[in-house]
Motif scaffolding. Structure first.
Motif, PDB file in Angstrom:
ATOM      1  N   ALA B  20      10.990 -14.779 -15.382  1.00  0.00           N
ATOM      2  CA  ALA B  20      11.197 -13.192 -15.775  1.00  0.00           C
ATOM      3  C   ALA B  20       9.912 -12.430 -15.895  1.00  0.00           C
ATOM      4  O   ALA B  20       9.670 -11.251 -14.991  1.00  0.00           O
ATOM      5  N   GLY B  21       8.863 -13.193 -16.067  1.00  0.00           N
ATOM      6  CA  GLY B  21       7.587 -12.546 -15.644  1.00  0.00           C
ATOM      7  C   GLY B  21       7.297 -12.426 -14.220  1.00  0.00           C
ATOM      8  O   GLY B  21       6.878 -11.371 -13.792  1.00  0.00           O
ATOM      9  N   ARG B  22       7.654 -13.267 -13.644  1.00  0.00           N
ATOM     10  CA  ARG B  22       7.370 -13.210 -11.954  1.00  0.00           C
ATOM     11  C   ARG B  22       8.366 -12.026 -11.441  1.00  0.00           C
ATOM     12  O   ARG B  22       7.726 -11.334 -10.742  1.00  0.00           O
ATOM     13  N   LEU B  23       9.632 -12.055 -11.922  1.00  0.00           N
ATOM     14  CA  LEU B  23      10.546 -10.862 -11.593  1.00  0.00           C
ATOM     15  C   LEU B  23      10.001  -9.499 -11.958  1.00  0.00           C
ATOM     16  O   LEU B  23      10.155  -8.676 -11.231  1.00  0.00           O
ATOM     17  N   PHE B  24       9.511  -9.464 -13.065  1.00  0.00           N
ATOM     18  CA  PHE B  24       8.908  -8.363 -13.432  1.00  0.00           C
ATOM     19  C   PHE B  24       7.619  -7.968 -12.518  1.00  0.00           C
ATOM     20  O   PHE B  24       7.633  -6.787 -12.290  1.00  0.00           O
ATOM     21  N   ARG B  25       6.922  -8.770 -12.202  1.00  0.00           N
ATOM     22  CA  ARG B  25       5.777  -8.429 -11.396  1.00  0.00           C
ATOM     23  C   ARG B  25       6.348  -7.932  -9.911  1.00  0.00           C
ATOM     24  O   ARG B  25       5.918  -6.891  -9.585  1.00  0.00           O
ATOM     25  N   ILE B  26       7.203  -8.732  -9.352  1.00  0.00           N
ATOM     26  CA  ILE B  26       7.889  -8.417  -8.058  1.00  0.00           C
ATOM     27  C   ILE B  26       8.525  -7.154  -8.215  1.00  0.00           C
ATOM     28  O   ILE B  26       8.342  -6.330  -7.435  1.00  0.00           O
ATOM     29  N   GLN B  30       5.013  -4.531  -8.413  1.00  0.00           N
ATOM     30  CA  GLN B  30       4.999  -4.483  -6.790  1.00  0.00           C
ATOM     31  C   GLN B  30       5.986  -3.822  -6.096  1.00  0.00           C
ATOM     32  O   GLN B  30       6.296  -4.206  -5.003  1.00  0.00           O
ATOM     33  N   HIS B  31       7.026  -2.994  -6.879  1.00  0.00           N
ATOM     34  CA  HIS B  31       7.836  -2.464  -6.425  1.00  0.00           C
ATOM     35  C   HIS B  31       7.864  -1.811  -5.009  1.00  0.00           C
ATOM     36  O   HIS B  31       8.520  -2.215  -3.853  1.00  0.00           O
ATOM     37  N   ASP B  32       6.997  -0.869  -5.159  1.00  0.00           N
ATOM     38  CA  ASP B  32       6.877   0.062  -3.727  1.00  0.00           C
ATOM     39  C   ASP B  32       6.504  -0.904  -2.581  1.00  0.00           C
ATOM     40  O   ASP B  32       6.761  -0.695  -1.474  1.00  0.00           O
ATOM     41  N   SER B  33       5.532  -1.752  -2.861  1.00  0.00           N
ATOM     42  CA  SER B  33       5.020  -2.726  -1.674  1.00  0.00           C
ATOM     43  C   SER B  33       6.095  -3.594  -1.056  1.00  0.00           C
ATOM     44  O   SER B  33       6.183  -3.469   0.120  1.00  0.00           O
ATOM     45  N   TRP B  34       6.979  -4.000  -1.916  1.00  0.00           N
ATOM     46  CA  TRP B  34       8.204  -4.978  -1.392  1.00  0.00           C
ATOM     47  C   TRP B  34       9.045  -4.216  -0.819  1.00  0.00           C
ATOM     48  O   TRP B  34       9.715  -4.567   0.148  1.00  0.00           O
ATOM     49  N   ILE B  35       9.567  -2.916  -1.214  1.00  0.00           N
ATOM     50  CA  ILE B  35      10.372  -2.023  -0.750  1.00  0.00           C
ATOM     51  C   ILE B  35       9.928  -1.631   0.629  1.00  0.00           C
ATOM     52  O   ILE B  35      10.670  -1.770   1.678  1.00  0.00           O
ATOM     53  N   ALA B  36       8.609  -1.336   0.852  1.00  0.00           N
ATOM     54  CA  ALA B  36       8.123  -0.751   2.283  1.00  0.00           C
ATOM     55  C   ALA B  36       8.226  -2.030   2.975  1.00  0.00           C
ATOM     56  O   ALA B  36       8.568  -1.904   4.336  1.00  0.00           O
ATOM     57  N   LYS B  37       7.918  -3.377   2.462  1.00  0.00           N
ATOM     58  CA  LYS B  37       8.162  -4.625   3.292  1.00  0.00           C
ATOM     59  C   LYS B  37       9.598  -4.912   3.953  1.00  0.00           C
ATOM     60  O   LYS B  37       9.730  -5.096   5.113  1.00  0.00           O
ATOM     61  N   ALA B  38      10.416  -4.660   2.982  1.00  0.00           N
ATOM     62  CA  ALA B  38      11.806  -4.670   3.412  1.00  0.00           C
ATOM     63  C   ALA B  38      12.354  -3.992   4.399  1.00  0.00           C
ATOM     64  O   ALA B  38      12.953  -4.082   5.274  1.00  0.00           O
ATOM     65  N   GLU B  39      11.765  -2.461   3.971  1.00  0.00           N
ATOM     66  CA  GLU B  39      12.242  -1.262   5.084  1.00  0.00           C
ATOM     67  C   GLU B  39      11.581  -1.777   6.642  1.00  0.00           C
ATOM     68  O   GLU B  39      12.433  -1.240   7.532  1.00  0.00           O
ATOM     69  N   GLU B  40      10.586  -2.118   6.454  1.00  0.00           N
ATOM     70  CA  GLU B  40       9.973  -2.561   7.815  1.00  0.00           C
ATOM     71  C   GLU B  40      10.784  -3.438   8.641  1.00  0.00           C
ATOM     72  O   GLU B  40      10.832  -3.713   9.704  1.00  0.00           O
ATOM     73  N   MET B  41      11.350  -4.555   7.880  1.00  0.00           N
ATOM     74  CA  MET B  41      12.036  -5.501   8.213  1.00  0.00           C
ATOM     75  C   MET B  41      13.535  -5.291   8.867  1.00  0.00           C
ATOM     76  O   MET B  41      14.023  -5.414  10.129  1.00  0.00           O
TER      77      MET B  41
END
Lengths: 110, 577
Positions: B20-26, B30-41
């Motif tokens: 849960a903690g890890r999910l909270f972090r991601i 780190q929501h925006d960062s991961w979204i950006a990476k996903a969109e890049e892909m």
């Protein structure tokens, strides 16, 4: 005890519309399975629609490619037509080569 | 047993908490960062290139394409993986004409991974190369300009460079209109790179294609004029010449030709970059005695002289301590202004200047002011004409500028020296002198062809201003006719046509002084049916480094040739027919 039954029957006797129900409820497992089934059904519908949309996207992509290809062929034909009808092509044609230069232009008198 | 169960439960809860903690972090931190990476892909953002507009000329008043677009391919070699012998044998044979590099250079350094071998490869050839499935040979699709008329009008049309930008000529001057505006495509794609319609961020801004521009230039006439110049130059020592054909009744350019031309498809192979420059609009020079036309027109319009006005020609005038001589040494003594124009006498045009100031002996401030007013304000000399091409404004000294020997400057200006003018300026001004006195903005754009193929004509502009009266214009036509016909040593005009003109031989400045060792020859004239307003104005210019080229001997015969050619091409009928 007798009075008790007597009053119950008495009430039936007073209101003939009253019916007796026996409680039939779904069990926990049935409810869970039903819910899972609904979720799976909805998911299937979503996936089906998504796949259908993706299929359309492939169609669109293919049609786009065909349009681009036809457009390119049209361009090629336009270029070929322009080349064939160019003044340069006319000058270099066999017909032009066999023609003589006209030195005097004549005009009909009115 | 109970203890083990408790430990298991505690471990399970701890693991859950960690997840849960890890999910909270991601997902939260780190929501925006991961979204950006996903969109890049999975989101592709690309430019939708606008199609560059085509260029048309006119023929029988209908547009014909002279610059088109075509898909083309660039052949790129990876020297590290490609087989030198096999690649050279197969690719070299197919793209022999389009090669931009030598095979020995391509494989000289086998550590390189990218070497452009050929450009502008056609679809069919690209397909053949692709079918060979050669290792280390790549094809990159692009777009290139195609010129079905070859080098015809290249100096006027310009070219498009490797970055897709128009350079020189129409391509450069009207680049914004021709280029259009690129669109944008932002979409989710799957593993096959196919754009998907799902997703909230899909953006599609369609490209705005460039305008298809139609020029006023007549394709057939342009080609004939260009060939005419080319043939003429074969007999001469000069290799450079330009000709401009205008309709003096509208200011429309009918032909604008310069020799030498160049192959716009292979513009980079040009050795002398000066051929890119359009001498008709971009080069200001001293047109010499052609300017006498304007000085005489000003003096007649001001009521200071007529063609019959006489003056004493001593062969030279001394102004500001400078001895200014005639090129022609004859006709000394009392002569008319018509004779002065016929023999292109500098003393005649200087007299016209003096008369503008109300004197016959000196050049006054009023004379300078009046001449400047006519040259600059009325005839538009020394400033932009407004034609849809790159222009040089030229230079014209003001009547009160602090210049050493200002009067001598102005004396020179009457016969076209000490000023810098472009051919288009001179031709537009000359058109107003012979067309009845109306100045039209010279134009080379006739309209555009829409996406539906419809030719939409630009609105015909009226005259910008009046330069001289109709009477003065008629007098000038007679004077120019007289000048041409009194000096018909080489020219042959067809009967039934009224053709007049004026020569110009400009000295060039060598080591800070005017020299007769290198001269530039010009001729400007009008023509049309006798008794009617002129239907064309032609200006020619011939030049060559180190060569003495004369207006009468060299430029006038070229005008004769082009004038007759124009009469035939435009089917101008002679008087009485």
């Amino acid at each position: 005890m007798r009075n008790q039954y007597a009053s119950r029957y008495a009430s039936y006797g007073r209101n003939q519309n009253i019916v007796r129900h026996s409680s039939r409820t779904l069990g926990t497992i049935t409810v869970s399975l039903t819910l899972v089934l609904i979720v799976v059904l909805l998911a299937l519908i979503y996936v089906t629609q998504g796949a259908k949309a993706t299929g359309y996207d492939y169609d669109i992509s293919r049609v786009d490619s065909e349009i681009a290809e036809l457009q390119a062929q049209k361009e090629d034909l336009a270029v070929e037509q322009a080349r064939l009808t160019s003044v340069v092509a006319s000058e270099n044609s066999e017909v032009a080569a066999s023609m003589e230069n006209a030195s005097v232009a004549g005009y009909a008198q009115e | 047993m109970q203890k083990r169960v408790w430990l298991f439960r505690a471990g399970f809860i701890l693991a859950m908490l960690l997840i849960a903690g890890r999910l909270f972090r991601i997902q939260i931190l780190q929501h925006d960062s991961w979204i950006a990476k996903a969109e890049e892909m999975h989101i592709v953002q690309s430019k939708i290139p606008a199609t560059r507009g085509e260029i048309y000329m006119l023929e029988n008043d209908e547009p014909v394409a002279v610059v088109l677009n075509q898909s083309s391919w660039t052949v790129v070699i990876d020297p590290q993986t490609a087989n030198p012998e096999k690649t050279e044998k197969i690719v070299g044979e197919l793209v022999k004409e389009q090669m931009v590099a030598k095979w020995s250079d391509i494989f000289a350094n086998r550590n390189l991974r990218y070497y452009v071998a050929a450009r502008n490869v056609t679809r069919d050839v690209a397909k053949k190369i692709r079918e060979e499935e050669l290792t280390g040979v790549y094809l990159i699709e692009g777009n290139s300009r195609v010129y079905p008329e070859g080098e015809t009008g290249s100096t006027m049309l310009g070219f498009v460079n490797a970055e897709g930008e128009g350079q020189y000529g129409i391509e450069g001057a009207l680049n914004e209109e021709l280029a259009g505006k690129d669109g944008l495509l932002k979409t989710v794609t799957d593993v096959n790179n196919v754009a998907l319609s799902i997703g909230d961020d899909n953006v599609r801004v369609p490209a705005e294609d460039g305008k298809n521009i139609v020029l006023t230039v007549d394709r057939g006439l342009e080609r004939k004029i260009e060939n005419g110049i080319r043939d003429y130059l074969k007999e001469k020592s000069a290799t450079h010449a330009s000709a401009l054909v205008m309709d003096p009744r509208t200011g429309r350019v009918l032909a604008m030709a310069t020799v030498p031309t160049y192959d716009a498809t292979n513009y980079a192979r040009v050795e002398d970059g000066s051929v890119y420059v359009n001498p008709v609009t971009e080069v200001a020079y001293e047109p010499a005695s052609i300017c006498k036309t304007f000085a005489f027109a000003a003096a007649i319009e001001e009521g200071k002289m007529t063609p019959e006005t006489t003056y004493y020609n001593p062969g030279y005038f001394t102004i500001d301590s400078q001895k200014i001589e005639n090129a022609y040494k004859g006709q000394l003594g009392e002569i008319t202004m018509q004779t002065a124009l016929n023999y292109s006498l500098n003393t005649g045009s200087m007299t016209a200047l003096m008369l503008l100031g109300g004197s016959t002996q000196e050049i006054t401030a009023k004379a300078r002011e009046t001449l400047y007013n006519y040259y600059y304000e009325r005839f538009g000399l020394g400033k932009y004409t407004g034609i849809e091409l790159y222009e040089s404004p030229g230079t014209l000294v003001g009547p009160h500028d602090e210049v050493y020997g200002l009067n001598a400057f102005y004396a020179n200006m009457t016969f076209g020296q000490n000023l810098q003018l472009s051919m288009i300026q001179v031709a537009a001004a000359f058109s107003s002198v012979v067309n009845g006195g109306n100045y039209y903005r010279p134009t080379i754009v006739a309209g555009e062809v829409t996406k539906d193929g419809e030719f939409v004509r630009s609105e015909q502009e009226g005259p910008v201003r009046r330069t001289i009266s109709e009477e003065t214009s008629a007098t000038m036509r007679r004077m120019l006719y007289g000048t041409r016909n009194s000096r018909r040593l080489y020219g042959i005009d067809k009967t039934g046509y009224y053709i007049g003109g004026k020569t110009g031989t400009a000295q060039t400045i060598i080591d800070g002084a005017y020299s007769f060792d290198e001269t530039v020859a010009s001729y400007i004239g009008y023509g049309g049916t006798e008794g009617e307003l002129p239907e064309y104005v032609i200006m020619v210019k011939i030049w060559e480094k180190g060569q003495k080229i004369e207006g009468e001997k060299d430029a006038m015969p070229l005008f004769d040739k082009l004038s007759n050619l124009t009469i035939d091409y435009l089917k101008i009928r002679p008087k009485g027919v």
